[in-house]
Structure formats: C-alpha cells, structure tokens
Scaffold this active site. Structure first.
Site, mmCIF file in Angstrom:
data_model
loop_
_atom_site.group_PDB
_atom_site.id
_atom_site.type_symbol
_atom_site.label_atom_id
_atom_site.label_comp_id
_atom_site.label_asym_id
_atom_site.label_seq_id
_atom_site.Cartn_x
_atom_site.Cartn_y
_atom_site.Cartn_z
ATOM 1 N N LYS A 22 54.001 -40.451 -27.641
ATOM 2 C CA LYS A 22 55.494 -39.696 -27.080
ATOM 3 C C LYS A 22 55.730 -38.340 -27.650
ATOM 4 C CE LYS A 22 59.759 -40.786 -28.204
ATOM 5 N NZ LYS A 22 60.711 -39.661 -28.451
ATOM 6 N N ASN A 23 55.915 -38.521 -29.098
ATOM 7 C CA ASN A 23 56.261 -37.240 -29.795
ATOM 8 C C ASN A 23 55.187 -36.102 -29.955
ATOM 9 O OD1 ASN A 23 58.533 -38.392 -29.915
ATOM 10 N ND2 ASN A 23 58.314 -39.159 -32.080
ATOM 11 N N ARG A 92 66.497 -34.811 -26.028
ATOM 12 C CA ARG A 92 66.613 -33.639 -27.169
ATOM 13 C C ARG A 92 65.239 -32.834 -27.332
ATOM 14 N NH1 ARG A 92 68.604 -32.863 -32.058
ATOM 15 N NH2 ARG A 92 67.102 -32.436 -33.765
ATOM 16 N N CYS A 116 72.444 -38.223 -30.778
ATOM 17 C CA CYS A 116 72.543 -39.348 -30.102
ATOM 18 C C CYS A 116 72.856 -40.416 -31.128
ATOM 19 C CB CYS A 116 71.084 -39.601 -29.778
ATOM 20 S SG CYS A 116 69.930 -39.726 -30.848
ATOM 21 N N ARG A 121 71.714 -34.540 -35.745
ATOM 22 C CA ARG A 121 70.661 -34.019 -35.346
ATOM 23 C C ARG A 121 70.696 -32.575 -34.940
ATOM 24 N NH1 ARG A 121 67.015 -38.306 -31.846
ATOM 25 N NH2 ARG A 121 65.483 -36.926 -32.803
ATOM 26 N N PRO A 122 71.297 -31.740 -35.900
ATOM 27 C CA PRO A 122 71.054 -30.157 -35.609
ATOM 28 C C PRO A 122 69.931 -29.607 -35.504
ATOM 29 C CG PRO A 122 71.519 -30.597 -38.077
ATOM 30 C CD PRO A 122 71.340 -32.060 -37.560
ATOM 31 N N ILE A 123 69.782 -28.155 -35.046
ATOM 32 C CA ILE A 123 68.671 -27.473 -34.950
ATOM 33 C C ILE A 123 68.538 -26.320 -35.511
ATOM 34 C CG2 ILE A 123 67.804 -28.665 -32.653
ATOM 35 C CD1 ILE A 123 68.862 -26.088 -31.343
ATOM 36 N N ASP A 124 69.517 -26.260 -36.642
ATOM 37 C CA ASP A 124 69.748 -25.059 -37.485
ATOM 38 C C ASP A 124 68.366 -24.592 -38.264
ATOM 39 O OD1 ASP A 124 70.275 -27.404 -39.088
ATOM 40 O OD2 ASP A 124 70.026 -26.321 -40.830
ATOM 41 N N GLN A 125 67.499 -25.420 -38.489
ATOM 42 C CA GLN A 125 66.273 -24.995 -39.040
ATOM 43 C C GLN A 125 65.048 -24.560 -38.066
ATOM 44 O OE1 GLN A 125 65.489 -25.029 -42.407
ATOM 45 N NE2 GLN A 125 67.550 -25.534 -42.390
ATOM 46 N N ASP A 304 61.359 -44.219 -37.515
ATOM 47 C CA ASP A 304 61.243 -44.815 -36.305
ATOM 48 C C ASP A 304 60.828 -46.337 -36.190
ATOM 49 O OD1 ASP A 304 60.183 -41.772 -34.533
ATOM 50 O OD2 ASP A 304 62.074 -42.428 -35.319
ATOM 51 N N ILE A 326 66.454 -40.426 -43.472
ATOM 52 C CA ILE A 326 66.304 -39.188 -42.692
ATOM 53 C C ILE A 326 67.534 -39.104 -41.906
ATOM 54 C CG2 ILE A 326 64.902 -38.598 -40.743
ATOM 55 C CD1 ILE A 326 63.312 -38.781 -43.250
ATOM 56 N N ARG A 396 62.151 -44.719 -22.141
ATOM 57 C CA ARG A 396 62.066 -43.343 -22.377
ATOM 58 C C ARG A 396 60.944 -43.133 -23.295
ATOM 59 N NH1 ARG A 396 65.868 -40.847 -25.877
ATOM 60 N NH2 ARG A 396 64.487 -39.211 -25.624
#
Ligand code: EPZ
Length: 417
Positions: A22-23, A92, A116, A121-125, A304, A326, A396
């Site tokens: 999936k990923n 996401r 979630c 779960r930011p996306i600053d990077q 996970d 994590i 999902r």
C-alpha cells in the site's frame, strides 16, 4: 457501514498470498503523473486508498484504466493541479500529489492532510523541502497552495526521519534543475520502491535505502511497466495471525529481508519461523514469551506493526513493554483491547502489557487501519464472538482481509451494520 463477525479460538492453517505494498502504491500512482507517456503498474493492492487516488487522478485529467491488480495511468491529458478537496481530505497520502503536481506544473493546491487516530502528523518537513527547491507556500482556508517559478536542486537535511517527506522530495526534485541531496532520509522498502519506479521512468536517483539520496534532475520522464513490491506490513500482520491462533501458515509472495525486525521479534517470543525464498512459514505450538518492543524507522521495528503485535503480547507469559517512538499517541486501540480482557497500562509513549491466559470476544471498534487489523487478530484468538465495527478503516490498507482469513479456515464474515 460494515462489520466483521468473528468466532475465535481456531488455529489457522493454510497459505495466504500477500498483495502489493500500500505505502508504495499510494506514492507510485502520483509519481506516474510525472511522465509524458502512460505507465503500467502491476501487483497493485486492491484497496480503498488506491480507488481514491485513481478518482483524484481522473479529476486532474489523467486517464486511468484500473483492473483488480493492475492500473494503466496515462498522464497526457493532465490539466489541473488542484485535486478535489473532498477526495484529497479523505486520505493523508494524497500529499504525494503535491510533490508530483509541483514537479509537473510548478504549482499544486491541496487540502491540508488531516491527522488521524495516531497523532498530529504534520508535513512541515515536506514544506521545508519544497521551499528549499524554490517553492513558496501559503496555507489558507485549509488548503496548501504551493508555487515555484522554477524548481532548482538544493541540499536538504530532514529534521525528522520521514517516509512521506523523503518520497515527496524525490518526486519534486527528479525534474528540478541541477542536483538535490536529501539527508537523514527514511529507508523503508517503499522508499526504495518509489525510487526504482522513478528511475525506471528515466529519473536519476541514487542512494535510496540509505540516509542520503542524490537526485540529478532530468528534463523528461517516460512511462514504464513496473511491479510493486509485496506489502511488508500485510505480511507481518498475517505472521501475527498465525502466532496468535497457534496456527501454521505459509505467507506467500514476500521479500523476507524486508521482514527481519518482525521475524526477530516473533522468534524471540518463541514463534517458529521458516524462511524460504519468497515464502515464510509461521507456526506456534508452545507458550509465547514476553518481549519488549521499541518502534523505530526502518530497519528498526515498524510502528505499523506495533498494534498487531500488542495482541500477541497480551497473550504472552509475563510483562511486555512497547515504546512507540514514531507517533505521540498510537495506543488508543488498547482501550478496545481491554474490552476483550487485555491487561494494559499506558504511560505516555509506553504501553505495559501483562499477558493473560485468554482474551474473550466482545464488540470493538477499528479506530484506524492497523488498530482494526489488531482487533481482528484479537477476535481470531479470543474465546467466543467478536464484532469489529467500522471495517472501512481496514479496507483502506488490507485487500479482502476476511476472504484471505476464510482461506485459512477462520470463522469470519462481513455484514452490513
Ligand atoms: C508513512 O506515513 C506511512 N503512510 C505510515 O503508515 C507509517 O506509519 C509511517 O510512514 C512511518 O513508517 C504511508 O506511507 C502512506 P512519517 P508518513 O512522515 O509518511 C513526523 C499505515 O498504517 N513528521 O515517516 O506520514 C510524524 O508526525 C500508515 O500504513 C513530522 O514531524 O510518516 C511522525 O511522528 C500509518 N513532520 C514521524 O515524523 C513531517 O513533515 C514519522 O512520520 C513529517 C513527519
């Protein structure tokens, strides 16, 4: 809404075929948009997140022909850099469309990805990387607008090891002018898979799977035919299913060295594991020993797998400790597990689990994808009937989970709630 009804206590036996990762898939589909010609991608997992991405790509003008385990993506008609908000906000990983559309159009507009049930779960990077390549970002009305006159290679150091940021910057940099160096990268198998896909399209990416990735920008990318790697987390989940039910299961179509951390932990617990070239046999006869687990970026123990493993620890002799390094709160599901008799205490990023003789069936909720898988495993091991509600979370990321389990003689059905 649908739920699973499970009658537990049966040892599961037989073989299960692992689907594509999936990923990997959720990044490779957006990556295919960078080419000028069509790509054929197979070993695609038949899961909801892929359906959603296919819909978004069609809305952007791309042509998508999807079969069960194969998809053809023709980016030629691509005419928009704004994926529909209602679709993008459901998933996401739609943030990979930012890197792809920015690279394609020098512009992208997308709904801020939600957090979630496992953390902020930011996306600053991701943003830091895009801006290092020359993009400007504004966030308004819940949308990220990101624009660049031209993307120019740069030296980017990630403050946090991030799978998403590592992949997104490979997408954004592969056609940027000059050389981009990414430092402190994630090394997951799916990061390598996406790099291999981009290189198959004519990109020039070196070092994926190590801390440092070097990307030399190219002018054009062409479509290709690519096979996605097997899903490391789905494989690990079925390994835990076999161990939790005292079963004997052949897990087929895997890459064993992607599973080393999981194999090591299960072996430590007394689970019997036989590795063949692309098959792993998992058996459990005796009692489970308690172990401690610390989640870490690959090749450490995958976060996970934390949730499925907690079910096994709940059935092990003695006290086990899980440290979740994590995410800041990936233990919500333990409240559901307690309803089935698990003895657990959570202190911040640590869960202390005291093994019990048995779990008992109960109505529980899938609070996220991997938590849902954990509830199913608990139901399969428990005495009596378990109902797992809101299984759309599971759909999902797990292809036809109840069908694969039925093939292992599990007593599980899917019903409308
Ligand atoms: C990917 O999420 C996976 N999702 C997750 O799997 C997985 O748990 C995670 O990697 C870690 O392996 C997909 O690949 C679609 P990260 P991602 O960026 O990329 C922090 C599943 O069940 N961070 O590696 O979002 C972040 O908050 C899902 O399949 C920042 O601070 O994860 C987290 O604490 C769940 N800033 C840590 O880094 C950023 O800009 C790792 O996140 C990005 C991340």
């Amino acid at each position: 809404m649908e739920k699973f009804i499970i009658k537990g206590g049966k040892p599961l036996r037989g073989s299960v075929q692992i689907s594509g990762a999936k990923n990997s898939a959720v990044a490779i589909l957006p990556a295919a948009l960078l080419a000028d010609t069509p790509s054929v991608i197979d070993n695609l997992p038949d899961i909801k997140d892929i359906e959603l991405l296919a819909q978004m790509i069609r809305h952007l003008g791309g042509k998508v022909e999807k079969k069960k385990h194969e998809i053809v993506i023709d980016p030629e008609g691509l005419n928009s850099f704004y994926p529909p908000r209602d679709l993008a906000s459901q998933m996401r990983a739609s943030y990979y469309l930012i890197g792809a559309l920015l690279s394609k159009f020098n512009e992208a507009v997308i709904a801020m990805p939600g957090g979630c049930n496992i953390g902020v779960r930011p996306i600053d990077q991701h943003i830091k990387g895009f801006e290092a390549l020359g993009a400007e970002t504004t966030i308004e009305h819940g949308l990220i607008r990101i624009k660049a006159k031209k993307l120019v290679g740069n030296h980017i150091y990630f403050d946090v090891v991030s799978v998403g940021a590592t992949i997104n910057l490979m997408l954004a940099a592969c056609k940027a002018e000059g050389v981009t160096i990414l430092e402190n990268c994630a090394k997951e198998p799916h990061v390598v898979d996406v790099a291999n896909f981009l290189n198959a399209m004519g990109a020039n990416i070196k070092g994926a799977g190590t801390d440092t990735i070097k990307i030399t920008g190219v002018d054009k990318l062409h479509g290709c035919h690519y096979t996605i790697i097997p899903d490391q987390i789905e494989a690990g989940t079925y390994m835990v299913v076999a161990a939790a039910t005292k079963g004997d299961v052949y897990i087929k179509g895997v890459i064993p060295n992607h599973l080393e951390a999981i194999i090591a932990k299960l072996t430590e617990m007394g689970v019997i594991i036989e590795e063949h070239d692309d098959v792993i046999r998992v058996r459990r006869e005796g009692p489970l020993k308690h172990v401690d687990i610390k989640t870490l970026p690959y090749p450490g123990f995958p976060t996970d797998m934390q949730q499925p493993m907690a079910v096994l620890l709940a059935l092990a002799d003695g006290i086990s400790v899980i440290t979740e390094n994590i995410y800041e709160n990936r233990f919500k599901y333990l409240d559901e597990l307690k309803k089935m008799g698990a003895r657990v205490r959570v202190e911040g990023r640590t869960a202390i689990i005291e093994g019990v003789e048995k779990l008992t069936g109960a109505p529980v909720y899938a609070t996220d994808l991997r938590a849902g898988a954990a509830m199913v495993i608990a139901g399969l091991a428990a005495e009596g009937i378990t109902e797992v509600m809101e299984v759309y979370h599971i759909d999902r990321g797990y292809e036809a989970m109840e069908v694969k389990l039925q093939a292992l003689a599990a007593d599980i059905i899917r019903v409308k709630e």
